[in-house]
Design an enzyme around this catalytic site. Structure first.
Site, PDB file in Angstrom:
ATOM      1  N   HIS A  71      10.148   6.343  -2.259  1.00 59.78           N
ATOM      2  CA  HIS A  71      12.002   6.673  -2.233  1.00 59.78           C
ATOM      3  C   HIS A  71      12.318   5.163  -1.634  1.00 59.78           C
ATOM      4  O   HIS A  71      11.946   4.462  -1.862  1.00 59.78           O
ATOM      5  CB  HIS A  71      12.533   8.040  -0.908  1.00 59.78           C
ATOM      6  CG  HIS A  71      11.098   7.202  -0.124  1.00 59.78           C
ATOM      7  ND1 HIS A  71      11.736   6.021   0.604  1.00 59.78           N
ATOM      8  CD2 HIS A  71      10.333   7.415   0.806  1.00 59.78           C
ATOM      9  CE1 HIS A  71      11.600   5.958   2.150  1.00 59.78           C
ATOM     10  NE2 HIS A  71      10.359   6.978   2.008  1.00 59.78           N
ATOM     11  N   HIS A 128      11.244   2.856   0.912  1.00 61.11           N
ATOM     12  CA  HIS A 128      10.269   1.705   0.603  1.00 61.11           C
ATOM     13  C   HIS A 128      10.414   0.998  -1.000  1.00 61.11           C
ATOM     14  O   HIS A 128      10.199  -0.070  -0.960  1.00 61.11           O
ATOM     15  CB  HIS A 128       9.177   2.590  -0.945  1.00 61.11           C
ATOM     16  CG  HIS A 128       8.625   4.215  -0.301  1.00 61.11           C
ATOM     17  ND1 HIS A 128       8.398   5.380  -0.558  1.00 61.11           N
ATOM     18  CD2 HIS A 128       7.955   4.057   1.176  1.00 61.11           C
ATOM     19  CE1 HIS A 128       8.339   5.571   0.435  1.00 61.11           C
ATOM     20  NE2 HIS A 128       7.352   5.170   1.426  1.00 61.11           N
ATOM     21  N   ARG A 171       6.833   1.681   9.122  1.00 61.99           N
ATOM     22  CA  ARG A 171       6.423   2.103   9.907  1.00 61.99           C
ATOM     23  C   ARG A 171       5.227   3.049  10.030  1.00 61.99           C
ATOM     24  O   ARG A 171       5.117   4.096   8.419  1.00 61.99           O
ATOM     25  CB  ARG A 171       7.410   3.003  10.356  1.00 61.99           C
ATOM     26  CG  ARG A 171       7.651   3.930  11.627  1.00 61.99           C
ATOM     27  CD  ARG A 171       9.415   4.849  11.141  1.00 61.99           C
ATOM     28  NE  ARG A 171       9.154   5.423  12.603  1.00 61.99           N
ATOM     29  CZ  ARG A 171       8.199   7.138  12.222  1.00 61.99           C
ATOM     30  NH1 ARG A 171       7.654   7.637  12.122  1.00 61.99           N
ATOM     31  NH2 ARG A 171       8.889   7.735  13.857  1.00 61.99           N
ATOM     32  N   ASP A 172       4.029   3.571  11.447  1.00 60.91           N
ATOM     33  CA  ASP A 172       2.856   3.840  10.943  1.00 60.91           C
ATOM     34  C   ASP A 172       2.147   4.155   9.449  1.00 60.91           C
ATOM     35  O   ASP A 172       1.841   5.261   9.471  1.00 60.91           O
ATOM     36  CB  ASP A 172       3.804   5.795  11.309  1.00 60.91           C
ATOM     37  CG  ASP A 172       2.350   6.700  11.537  1.00 60.91           C
ATOM     38  OD1 ASP A 172       1.574   5.990  12.334  1.00 60.91           O
ATOM     39  OD2 ASP A 172       3.110   8.329  11.702  1.00 60.91           O
ATOM     40  N   HIS A 173       2.357   2.975   9.211  1.00 64.13           N
ATOM     41  CA  HIS A 173       0.942   2.389   8.013  1.00 64.13           C
ATOM     42  C   HIS A 173      -0.416   3.270   8.141  1.00 64.13           C
ATOM     43  O   HIS A 173      -1.227   3.315   9.646  1.00 64.13           O
ATOM     44  CB  HIS A 173       0.707   1.532   8.537  1.00 64.13           C
ATOM     45  CG  HIS A 173       0.481   0.537   6.893  1.00 64.13           C
ATOM     46  ND1 HIS A 173       0.964   0.417   6.208  1.00 64.13           N
ATOM     47  CD2 HIS A 173      -1.185   0.711   6.055  1.00 64.13           C
ATOM     48  CE1 HIS A 173      -0.520  -0.276   5.094  1.00 64.13           C
ATOM     49  NE2 HIS A 173      -1.249   0.443   5.868  1.00 64.13           N
ATOM     50  N   ALA A 174      -0.654   4.198   7.058  1.00 61.39           N
ATOM     51  CA  ALA A 174      -1.622   4.793   7.362  1.00 61.39           C
ATOM     52  C   ALA A 174      -1.871   6.207   8.741  1.00 61.39           C
ATOM     53  O   ALA A 174      -3.545   6.433   9.000  1.00 61.39           O
ATOM     54  CB  ALA A 174      -3.251   3.890   7.310  1.00 61.39           C
ATOM     55  N   GLN A 203       0.834  -1.299   0.141  1.00 60.53           N
ATOM     56  CA  GLN A 203       0.042   0.346   0.351  1.00 60.53           C
ATOM     57  C   GLN A 203       0.790   1.129   0.256  1.00 60.53           C
ATOM     58  O   GLN A 203       1.668   1.179   0.675  1.00 60.53           O
ATOM     59  CB  GLN A 203      -0.592   0.094   1.613  1.00 60.53           C
ATOM     60  CG  GLN A 203      -1.241   1.275   1.996  1.00 60.53           C
ATOM     61  CD  GLN A 203      -2.278   2.028   1.243  1.00 60.53           C
ATOM     62  OE1 GLN A 203      -2.798   1.603   0.460  1.00 60.53           O
ATOM     63  NE2 GLN A 203      -2.185   2.975   1.201  1.00 60.53           N
ATOM     64  N   THR A 204       0.323   2.352  -0.727  1.00 59.09           N
ATOM     65  CA  THR A 204       1.570   3.493  -0.595  1.00 59.09           C
ATOM     66  C   THR A 204       0.522   4.560  -0.691  1.00 59.09           C
ATOM     67  O   THR A 204      -0.598   4.458  -1.868  1.00 59.09           O
ATOM     68  CB  THR A 204       3.065   3.751  -1.065  1.00 59.09           C
ATOM     69  OG1 THR A 204       2.947   5.130  -1.465  1.00 59.09           O
ATOM     70  CG2 THR A 204       2.020   3.367  -3.155  1.00 59.09           C
ATOM     71  N   ARG A 205       0.763   6.178  -0.048  1.00 58.08           N
ATOM     72  CA  ARG A 205       0.435   6.997  -1.142  1.00 58.08           C
ATOM     73  C   ARG A 205       1.420   7.951  -1.021  1.00 58.08           C
ATOM     74  O   ARG A 205       1.115   9.326  -1.455  1.00 58.08           O
ATOM     75  CB  ARG A 205      -0.376   7.496   0.254  1.00 58.08           C
ATOM     76  CG  ARG A 205      -0.230   7.920   1.117  1.00 58.08           C
ATOM     77  CD  ARG A 205      -0.972   8.025   2.440  1.00 58.08           C
ATOM     78  NE  ARG A 205      -0.566   7.958   3.447  1.00 58.08           N
ATOM     79  CZ  ARG A 205      -0.124   8.596   4.969  1.00 58.08           C
ATOM     80  NH1 ARG A 205      -0.212   9.924   4.250  1.00 58.08           N
ATOM     81  NH2 ARG A 205       0.106   8.327   5.383  1.00 58.08           N
TER      82      ARG A 205
END
Lengths: 80, 383
Positions: free
Chosen positions: B198, B201, B287-290, B192-194
């Protein structure tokens, strides 16, 4: 119960061979995880895995015509 | 071998052939509710099975169950309500048992809904339970407060897709399942990405590829918060990364049309369920997903997976990657013994500042081809 004295469920079951070298570890795990028998333990793990994955079940929700259409679309978009 | 669909059945609420003709004949006679673009996209997602096993927007029973138990009434894991908000005026003549037409903005009919119930909801309670905060500065909370006062639940049947500027990058769960099978992947990790990618990722994805057959990069396209990368930038940046730095047939990208909620842990579970429906067997959680701001602990979104041993998709947890000057490579805190100034983090703010100035971030932070793809855009960020 069947004539052999086994329940219908048991008479439909298949035997699985487990190497003796694995049996000790399996018995330990079986007890640790609260199962009464190796069969129960193996059955539970199998159910878990089967519920997680499905092999080639696309035909359950895609007709052959739809499958061909999807493959064509994937090709035209460069995915295949 | 792909993941089993959540709930066991891939939902398909797209009307075809005879049913399509019946609906098209009836739709203009039905009371019409005009949806926001985001809700119209939700209709499409439901219809194509992205939210399987949901066949429509949640009724009050499902809404309460998800809010209170993080499960559907049938006990399946589900952590964020999928609801349709309506004004009192819009549904003043509608009652349970009615069929209504749903339209995209501009009164373009796209579906019908068989109404099960219309119910009120407490926005503060929703915020507290889903976002763990009622702070109106939280973008998810702010969004909930913009919702209309009532929710309407019921099964939908869609007969028209919503306008989609990224149609060539959009695949349905049925399509990704065929794609993964054709590629011969037995294990697939969803990513998942928004963000534009970099190097951190890339390392997450490639670490997963060390033991998983394929990575499914699935960027979220849709309303985001100010300062996030624009949709078209994310797509072009990932295309550049995959074309230049991935082995052929180890990565595919298609987009997910979805409005980010920024609900941290609860949203991580929903993201995993969605990717399970696309066929993923694994799901990467970093880390700190969503997350957003400091509303969630850095690894809260990993901890919550312990509550869902029956999710049916295996989470793959990653610590944050960084560049270590002494290791002279990309590492994370599990594998690098160095500390302090030896570590160069992937600061989003720093990258943004450089991009705004038209500069390429250093190559140990971002691939030059990716930076160039981003820099082609005059303003790559949401204003």
């Amino acid at each position: 119960m069947s004539l052999s004295g086994k329940s219908d469920k048991e008479s439909k079951a298949s035997a699985v061979s487990i190497p003796k070298t694995l049996l000790g570890g399996a018995e330990h795990l079986m007890k640790e995880k609260g199962f009464d028998s190796i069969s129960e333990y193996v059955l539970s793990r199998l159910r878990e895995d089967i519920s997680r994955y499905e092999a080639d079940q696309l035909t359950e929700y895609i007709t052959p015509v739809e499958l061909e259409y999807i493959k064509q679309r994937l090709k035209s978009l460069g995915y295949l | 071998m792909v993941s089993r669909v959540h709930g066991g059945k891939l939902v398909n609420q797209v009307a075809t052939s005879n049913r399509l003709n019946v609906l098209l004949g009836e739709v203009n006679e039905l009371p019409m509710v005009e949806l926001s673009y985001e809700s119209a996209v939700d209709v499409e997602s439901i219809a194509h099975g992205v939210y399987s096993p949901l066949e429509g927007f949640m009724n009050n029973e499902a809404y309460r169950s998800v809010l209170d138990e993080m499960r559907l009434p049938n006990d399946l894991p589900w952590t964020i309500p999928i609801v349709l908000d309506v004004s009192r005026e819009a549904v003043k003549d509608v009652k349970a048992g009615d069929t209504i037409a749903l339209s995209a903005p501009g009164n373009v009919p796209l579906a019908v809904m068989h109404v099960e119930d219309i119910y009120g909801f407490d926005k503060q309670e929703y915020s507290e339970k889903v976002f763990r905060t009622t702070d109106p500065k939280h973008p998810g909370v702010a969004r909930v407060h913009q919702l209309k006062d009532l929710l309407i639940g019921g099964q939908i049947e869609m007969f028209k897709d919503v306008e989609n500027p990224f149609e060539h990058y959009t695949l349905s769960p049925a399509e990704t399942r065929v794609l993964f099978k054709e590629k011969g992947w037995r294990t697939i990790v969803g990513f998942q990405t928004r963000n534009a990618p970099h190097i951190g990722h890339e390392y997450i994805q490639k670490s997963a590829l060390a033991f998983i057959d394929g990575v499914f990069v699935n960027p979220v396209i849709g309303r985001k918060k100010q300062g996030d990368f624009k949709d078209e930038v994310i797509v072009e940046a990932y295309k550049s990364l995959i074309d230049n730095y991935y082995q052929k047939d180890t990565a595919v990208m298609s987009i997910l049309r979805y409005e980010m909620k920024y609900a941290g842990p609860r949203e991580a579970i929903l993201h995993a369920i969605i990717r399970k429906n696309f066929g993923c067997t694994h799901f990467a959680v970093g880390r700190d997903h969503a997350g957003v701001g400091n509303y969630y602990g850095p690894y809260d979104a990993q901890e919550i997976f312990k509550e869902f041993p029956d999710l049916g998709v295996t989470p793959v947890f990653f610590r944050e990657f960084f560049y270590c000057k002494r290791c002279v490579t990309i590492v994370n805190e599990r594998i690098c013994p160095h500390t302090g100034q030896d570590r160069v983090g992937f600061s989003g703010t720093k990258m943004r500042d450089m991009i705004v100035q038209g500069l390429r971030p250093p190559s140990e932070i971002m691939r030059p081809e990716v930076a160039d793809a981003i820099l082609k855009f005059k303003n790559p960020f949401v204003e």
